[in-house]
Design a protein around this motif. Structure first.
Motif, short mmCIF file in Angstrom:
data_model
loop_
_atom_site.label_atom_id
_atom_site.label_comp_id
_atom_site.label_asym_id
_atom_site.label_seq_id
_atom_site.Cartn_x
_atom_site.Cartn_y
_atom_site.Cartn_z
N ARG A 1 0.73 -1.43 0.15
CA ARG A 1 0.27 0.62 -0.02
C ARG A 1 1.15 1.37 -0.20
N HIS A 2 2.30 1.14 -0.75
CA HIS A 2 3.19 2.27 -1.29
C HIS A 2 1.89 3.54 -0.82
N GLY A 3 2.86 4.69 -0.15
CA GLY A 3 2.08 6.10 -0.36
C GLY A 3 0.12 6.14 0.15
N THR A 4 0.37 5.32 0.42
CA THR A 4 -1.55 5.22 1.24
C THR A 4 -0.95 5.47 2.69
N TRP A 5 -2.35 6.02 3.31
CA TRP A 5 -2.82 6.41 5.26
C TRP A 5 -1.88 5.12 5.30
N VAL A 6 -1.92 4.02 5.37
CA VAL A 6 -1.15 2.49 5.82
C VAL A 6 0.26 2.34 5.79
N ASP A 7 1.09 3.51 4.37
CA ASP A 7 2.40 3.44 4.81
C ASP A 7 2.95 3.96 5.82
N THR A 8 1.99 5.04 5.53
CA THR A 8 2.51 6.40 6.60
C THR A 8 1.68 6.17 8.31
N LEU A 9 1.31 5.35 7.98
CA LEU A 9 1.00 4.48 9.34
C LEU A 9 2.03 3.56 10.12
N VAL A 10 2.43 2.12 9.23
CA VAL A 10 3.04 1.45 9.48
C VAL A 10 4.61 2.30 9.80
N MET A 11 5.21 3.35 8.67
CA MET A 11 5.85 3.79 9.15
C MET A 11 6.05 4.66 10.60
N GLY A 12 4.85 5.31 10.57
CA GLY A 12 5.18 5.93 11.91
C GLY A 12 5.24 5.25 13.63
N LEU A 13 4.76 4.40 13.04
CA LEU A 13 4.33 2.96 14.78
C LEU A 13 5.97 2.55 14.67
N SER A 14 6.92 2.17 12.77
CA SER A 14 8.22 2.09 13.20
C SER A 14 9.04 2.84 14.14
N VAL A 15 9.31 4.70 13.74
CA VAL A 15 10.00 5.04 13.25
C VAL A 15 9.57 5.60 15.43
N SER A 16 8.46 4.94 15.67
CA SER A 16 8.19 4.48 17.60
C SER A 16 8.60 3.68 18.13
N GLY A 17 8.70 2.85 17.49
CA GLY A 17 8.96 1.63 17.81
C GLY A 17 10.80 2.01 17.76
N LEU A 18 11.62 2.56 17.08
CA LEU A 18 12.79 2.58 16.65
C LEU A 18 13.48 3.74 18.20
N SER A 19 11.76 4.76 18.59
CA SER A 19 12.53 5.55 20.28
C SER A 19 12.03 5.14 21.23
N ILE A 20 11.50 3.92 21.46
CA ILE A 20 10.38 3.77 22.36
C ILE A 20 11.71 3.15 23.09
N PRO A 21 11.52 3.55 24.46
CA PRO A 21 13.40 2.51 25.97
C PRO A 21 11.98 1.67 25.91
N THR A 22 12.78 -0.12 25.93
CA THR A 22 12.38 -0.60 25.63
C THR A 22 11.49 -1.60 27.57
N PHE A 23 12.34 -0.60 28.21
CA PHE A 23 11.72 -0.63 30.07
C PHE A 23 10.38 -0.22 29.74
N TRP A 24 10.78 1.29 28.71
CA TRP A 24 9.25 1.57 29.31
C TRP A 24 8.04 1.34 28.44
N MET A 25 8.85 0.54 27.37
CA MET A 25 7.36 -0.93 26.80
C MET A 25 7.03 -1.58 27.65
N GLY A 26 7.55 -2.36 28.04
CA GLY A 26 7.81 -3.47 29.22
C GLY A 26 6.47 -2.41 30.88
N LEU A 27 7.04 -1.76 30.54
CA LEU A 27 6.12 -0.79 32.19
C LEU A 27 4.68 -0.53 30.95
N LEU A 28 4.46 -0.26 30.27
CA LEU A 28 3.32 0.57 29.15
C LEU A 28 2.68 -0.65 29.03
N LEU A 29 3.39 -2.26 28.53
CA LEU A 29 2.37 -3.97 28.45
C LEU A 29 1.99 -3.87 30.35
N ILE A 30 3.05 -4.02 30.72
CA ILE A 30 2.60 -5.01 32.07
C ILE A 30 1.93 -3.73 32.90
#
Lengths: 308, 295
Positions: free
Chosen positions: A124-153
């Motif tokens: 779905r290159h260039g659509t909102w799906v692409d934008t959403l996935v890339m947004g999620l991806s840059v967030s995933g790269l920036s999130i500290p592992t331990f904070w992610m763990g805490l949010l999941l907990i």
């Protein structure tokens, strides 16, 4: 191929040799007298210091000490813990399966979620799906592992009470949160790779040919594009294991799980140098082994690499 | 280079300014930049936003949920979480910056030396970096902390050393490709010293590639610093630092979500803002958007 194999193995052995030297020197690089660092504020008698120096073998010349360390390590003897007197190799062998189970399940999370998101974004290159996935991806790269763990907990364990926040076993429920914590940030990396690789492949001539032949879109994607797009991702698995082994330190500490990562952190606090040395040596050696195997497999698959 | 549209800008600066313009035009870089400025301003101008002391305890108001008086709640000994959040940012950002500076300085120097001189110098330095590269991620930092002992300065050093291999490798490969260029040969023929060639000719031409690693590295460095602090190997209590605050808040995760939520959000936003800028930098430099490294 044979030459490549020999050359690659030789480099790995040189690196392992360097690792052993670096790990060996840990105890000698401690500022001041290492026995003081270990005994700390205890009432120190002369005999106690002498005894510890003897136990650590600090009285011999450096090259003798290193020779002994290397010789013992090659036979699987990594010395004894200063705190518990337990064999370092045995302690590591006890903890390793737990870390391995965690790293493996995190790898499954990373590869499956990452591949699905990456493929979706590419298709779905260039659509909102692409934008959403890339947004999620840059967030995933920036999130500290331990904070992610805490949010999941906070969500799964405190609010929904579905999964335990302290988990020691290898059952699905025990591994669920730790594996997600460790795997999701890595899924972000995988998604980016899959997307880039898929976009690259989709523009190749053989895909145009396949379409021109009148093949159905599903066939083109599944049989021609996806297979080729996933090759670079698979070779990336070795590198990912390194990240996962390192990240295990944080996840194990956070979920109070058994494992060599937590063992390392606790040993640093306890100033248990032989234990720290052992864990670092074993982890680095595993990493070198995985990388060597990845390179050799890649050499088999891709002749261009061999000739380099 | 010879564009006559911008006659007022001196020519030597033109490529740099063009790069900067391209980065500033990028939507995600604009967002990241504003976010980063806000975070830096909030933490360094903390006294403007709060009149409380980050370390003053008040047991009577322990574990208060967020309210007007305490926008981010209070901790188990009644310290204002918002104040600690603001002051904590200073340290977290500084650890990140210090880490990457140490790593870049040592790594670039080693890379320049190794790539330029070649031979056995190169062989030894390359072998040394290969060895350092063999330590996964945070493990190298942990090994260094094991040697130096826990503490905030040692954490900065540990992160710095962990970055040395990537900087060394990138600089080295860039030097290797530049070394054979005609203008380097010309400089040599004119009698320039090695040091002058390295600093005046090779380094400036490597900067573009290094810039990507530096920007994205600041983010990774902040993450690594927060991780060490979270493990309890960095800042000592009662110092406010985001990672250390998260660690302390873990014990109250069931009663007081605000103690772990906000410091983590701080780290996340800081790293996110830098990654967004970093992505734009790498776009501008190479025309790709792949973040090659995750620490």
């Amino acid at each position: 191929m044979f030459n490549y194999l020999i050359r690659r193995l030789f480099t790995s052995i040189l690196v392992l040799f360097g690792i052993s030297m670096l790990v060996f020197s840990v105890i000698h690089l401690v500022p001041g007298d290492v026995t003081m660092a270990i005994l700390g504020r205890q009432k120190v008698t002369e005999e106690k210091v002498a005894e510890l120096r003897e136990q650590l073998g600090l009285n011999d010349p450096l090259y003798v000490q290193y020779g002994r360390y290397l010789g013992n390590a090659l036979r699987g003897d990594l010395g004894k813990s200063i705190r518990t007197n337990q064999s370092v190799s045995e302690s590591i062998a006890e903890q390793l399966p737990s870390t391995f189970a965690l790293a493996m399940s995190a790898l499954v999370v990373a590869l499956s979620i990452g591949a699905i998101l990456g493929l979706l974004a590419a298709l779905r290159h260039g659509t909102w799906v692409d934008t959403l996935v890339m947004g999620l991806s840059v967030s995933g790269l920036s999130i500290p592992t331990f904070w992610m763990g805490l949010l999941l907990i906070l969500f799964f364990s405190v609010k929904l009470k579905l999964f335990p926040s302290i988990s020691n076993g290898s059952s699905f429920a025990d591994l669920f949160l730790p594996a997600l914590t460790l795997g999701l940030p890595e899924a972000a990396v995988v998604a980016r790779m899959v997307r880039a690789s898929m976009l690259d492949v989709l523009n190749k001539e053989y895909i145009i040919t396949a379409r021109a032949k009148g093949l159905g879109e599903r066939m083109v994607i599944l049989k021609h594009a996806m297979r080729n797009a996933l090759i670079p991702v698979v070779t990336f698995v070795g590198l990912q294991m390194a990240y996962l082994l390192g990240g295990a330190t944080i996840v194990e500490t956070m979920f109070a799980r058994q494992g060599i990562g937590r063992l390392a952190v606790q040993s640093i606090f306890n100033r248990d140098y032989p234990m720290v040395q052992g864990v670092v040596l074993v982890t680095a050696a595993i990493y070198v082994l995985i990388n060597t195997l990845t390179d050799i497999t890649y050499g088999f698959l891709n002749p261009k690499i061999r000739l380099k | 280079m010879t564009s006559n549209l911008t006659p007022s800008i001196s020519r030597s600066n033109a490529p740099g300014i063009r790069l900067l313009r391209q980065i500033l035009r990028n939507r995600s870089a604009q967002f990241g930049g504003i976010l980063l400025i806000l975070l830096v301003f909030a933490s360094y101008a903390a006294p403007l936003f709060t009149d409380k002391d980050p370390n003053k305890t008040a047991p009577s108001v322990a574990l208060q949920p967020p309210s007007l008086e305490y926008p981010m709640g209070t901790d188990n000994i009644g310290r204002d979480n918002f104040t600690r959040f603001l002051y904590g940012g200073r340290l977290s950002l500084r650890v990140g910056l210090a880490g990457i500076t140490i790593g870049a300085l040592i790594g670039i120097t080693l890379g320049l030396t190794s790539g330029y001189f070649g031979g056995w110098v190169d062989a030894i330095i390359s072998w040394f970096t290969d060895v350092l590269m063999a330590f996964p991620d945070i493990l190298l930092a942990l090994a260094i902390i094991a040697i130096l002992g826990p503490g905030i300065t040692n954490a900065m050093l540990a992160i710095g050393f962990a970055f040395v291999p990537s900087f060394m490798r990138l600089t080295r490969s860039s030097v290797l490709s530049l070394r054979e260029m005609t203008y380097i040969e010309a400089a040599k023929a004119l009698g320039s010293s090695d040091a002058r060639i390295l600093v005046k000719h090779i380094l400036p031409n490597s900067i573009r590639t290094l810039l990507v690693l530096i920007t994205l590295g600041i983010g990774s460095s902040i993450l690594a610093g927060a991780a060490l602090n979270f493990l309890g190997l960095g800042a000592e209590p009662p110092t406010a630092e985001w990672g250390a605050m998260l660690n302390a808040g873990m014990k109250f995760v069931r009663q007081a979500w605000w103690l772990t939520f906000f410091p983590g959000l701080g780290i996340f936003l800081a790293v996110l803002s830098i990654n967004l800028i970093g992505d734009a930098v790498s776009d501008a430099v190479a025309g790709t958007t792949i973040l090659s490294e995750k620490k």
